[in-house]
Design a protein around this motif. Structure first.
Motif, PDB file in Angstrom:
ATOM      1  N   ILE A 127      63.106  65.819  46.985  1.00  0.00           N
ATOM      2  CA  ILE A 127      63.432  65.218  48.051  1.00  0.00           C
ATOM      3  C   ILE A 127      63.563  65.918  49.210  1.00  0.00           C
ATOM      4  N   ALA A 128      65.225  66.670  49.022  1.00  0.00           N
ATOM      5  CA  ALA A 128      65.928  67.629  50.103  1.00  0.00           C
ATOM      6  C   ALA A 128      64.848  68.525  50.097  1.00  0.00           C
TER       7      ALA A 128
ATOM      8  N   ARG B  58      62.055  54.992  52.975  1.00  0.00           N
ATOM      9  CA  ARG B  58      61.003  55.199  52.381  1.00  0.00           C
ATOM     10  C   ARG B  58      61.831  55.204  50.521  1.00  0.00           C
ATOM     11  N   LEU B  59      61.723  53.726  50.524  1.00  0.00           N
ATOM     12  CA  LEU B  59      62.271  53.690  48.935  1.00  0.00           C
ATOM     13  C   LEU B  59      61.569  54.305  47.791  1.00  0.00           C
ATOM     14  N   HIS B  60      62.474  55.879  46.989  1.00  0.00           N
ATOM     15  CA  HIS B  60      61.444  56.716  46.457  1.00  0.00           C
ATOM     16  C   HIS B  60      61.589  55.645  45.074  1.00  0.00           C
TER      17      HIS B  60
ATOM     18  N   HIS C  20      60.618  62.327  41.981  1.00  0.00           N
ATOM     19  CA  HIS C  20      60.623  63.074  42.456  1.00  0.00           C
ATOM     20  C   HIS C  20      62.732  63.069  42.059  1.00  0.00           C
ATOM     21  N   THR C  21      63.485  64.040  41.658  1.00  0.00           N
ATOM     22  CA  THR C  21      64.789  64.245  41.991  1.00  0.00           C
ATOM     23  C   THR C  21      65.338  63.917  43.105  1.00  0.00           C
TER      24      THR C  21
ATOM     25  N   ILE D  29      67.031  56.790  49.027  1.00  0.00           N
ATOM     26  CA  ILE D  29      65.937  56.703  50.248  1.00  0.00           C
ATOM     27  C   ILE D  29      66.407  57.115  51.306  1.00  0.00           C
ATOM     28  N   VAL D  30      64.813  57.581  52.130  1.00  0.00           N
ATOM     29  CA  VAL D  30      65.121  58.758  53.570  1.00  0.00           C
ATOM     30  C   VAL D  30      64.612  58.009  54.567  1.00  0.00           C
ATOM     31  N   ALA D  31      64.426  58.426  55.759  1.00  0.00           N
ATOM     32  CA  ALA D  31      64.093  58.072  56.637  1.00  0.00           C
ATOM     33  C   ALA D  31      63.512  58.587  57.397  1.00  0.00           C
TER      34      ALA D  31
END
Length: 314
Positions: A51-52, A39-41, A46-47, A88-90
């Motif tokens: 996200i964390a 996911r490309l924010h 969101h900061t 970016i998150v996976a």
């Protein structure tokens, strides 16, 4: 964006020539990369701490009985990867297909009610980690002068007569929501976007995905979000009643909460009407947006002012 993602692939142990395919462009971009979903924010939404925090809740939900959700996958930088000012998150991939409006929704809304109740029970008792921060979804952030997803006055095809009607309905709605309140029995950490596209079906398993909009809102708002873009479907009263039955098998739903369901459905419709205008380049807006959706919102507004959408009451 694919070039940016390629530079992120080694962070997740993937070679830079891993095939990339765009799955969806909505609030963010979702890509398939080998055995991962990336996911490309979108910038400016969101900061990194927000996200964390989403991923902290998702991690805490893993292996919760009766609930299946997406699993965050860490990279070399942890759960949130930063590259050139982007986040970016996976996630591990999910088997199955998105729930569709043409599906037998009555089959799935009782299980969805159960899933939602389990999410709420967990959120009520979960000790949130230090620094946990997520957006609030309340009167000010949805109907106020600077809402998270844009103002309904920007809706496509909205003429002066429509503005007058929707302003009256929004004022009535805001008064109802202020009276309902934001106490802990009414308001807490919710998914906030359980629409059909965020529900995956695989055999008899229903999986809730995409917690990107999770935040603090009214518990019953999660039902309203599940009815996104199908608010005028003739099956709606039955779907609501079925969802309530499923939810009530897991957690109590007060008469006061049930009475607020029509108002929260209308609130969600107003929110989406604004969002479709401000995110006109998204796949969802291209498929569902435009003046016709705005006119449907005005029709609901007229019904809301006349009878409070009484037909939606479970």
């Amino acid at each position: 964006m694919s070039d940016l993602l390629r530079r992120a692939l080694p962070v997740y142990g993937l070679p830079e020539d891993t095939p990339l395919s765009l799955l969806n462009r909505s609030e963010n971009e979702t890509w398939r990369a080998g055995d991962l979903i990336l996911r490309l924010h979108r910038q400016g939404y969101h900061t990194r701490p927000e996200i964390a925090s989403e991923l902290a809740w998702l991690t805490a939900l893993q292996d919760l009985p009766g609930l299946t959700t997406t699993r965050p996958v860490p990279g070399a930088q942890g759960l949130v990867t930063g590259i050139e000012g982007r986040h970016i998150v996976a996630f591990a991939p999910i088997e199955g297909q998105e729930l569709q409006p043409g599906d037998d929704l009555a089959r799935w809304f009782a299980p969805l009610g159960e899933i939602t109740a389990r999410l709420h029970l967990h959120a009520r008792h979960w000790a949130k980690p230090n620094g946990f921060t997520r957006k609030r979804w309340d009167v000010e952030t949805i109907l106020g002068p600077q809402p998270h997803w844009g103002h309904w006055r920007q809706a496509q095809g909205l003429d002066p007569q429509g503005v007058t009607l929707l302003a009256r309905a929004a004022d009535t709605l805001a008064a109802q929501l202020h009276a309902y309140g934001t106490g802990p029995e009414t308001f807490g950490l919710i998914h906030a976007d359980l629409r059909l596209a965020n529900l995956m079906v695989d055999g008899d398993t229903l999986t809730a995905i995409d917690f990107d909009d999770c935040g603090f809102g009214w518990w019953a708002y999660d039902l309203a979000s599940a009815l996104s873009f199908i608010e005028t479907d003739p099956r709606l009263p039955d779907l609501i009643a079925t969802w309530v039955q499923g939810y009530s098998r897991i957690a109590p739903l007060r008469p006061r909460d049930r009475a607020m369901i029509p108002s929260l459905i209308f609130l969600r419709r107003v929110l989406l009407t604004a969002w479709l205008s401000t995110r006109a380049d998204s796949d969802t807006a291209l498929a569902l947006g435009g003046p016709a959706y705005t006119q449907g919102t005005l029709d609901l507004a007229d019904r809301y002012l006349s009878d409070g959408l009484a037909a939606f009451l479970p």
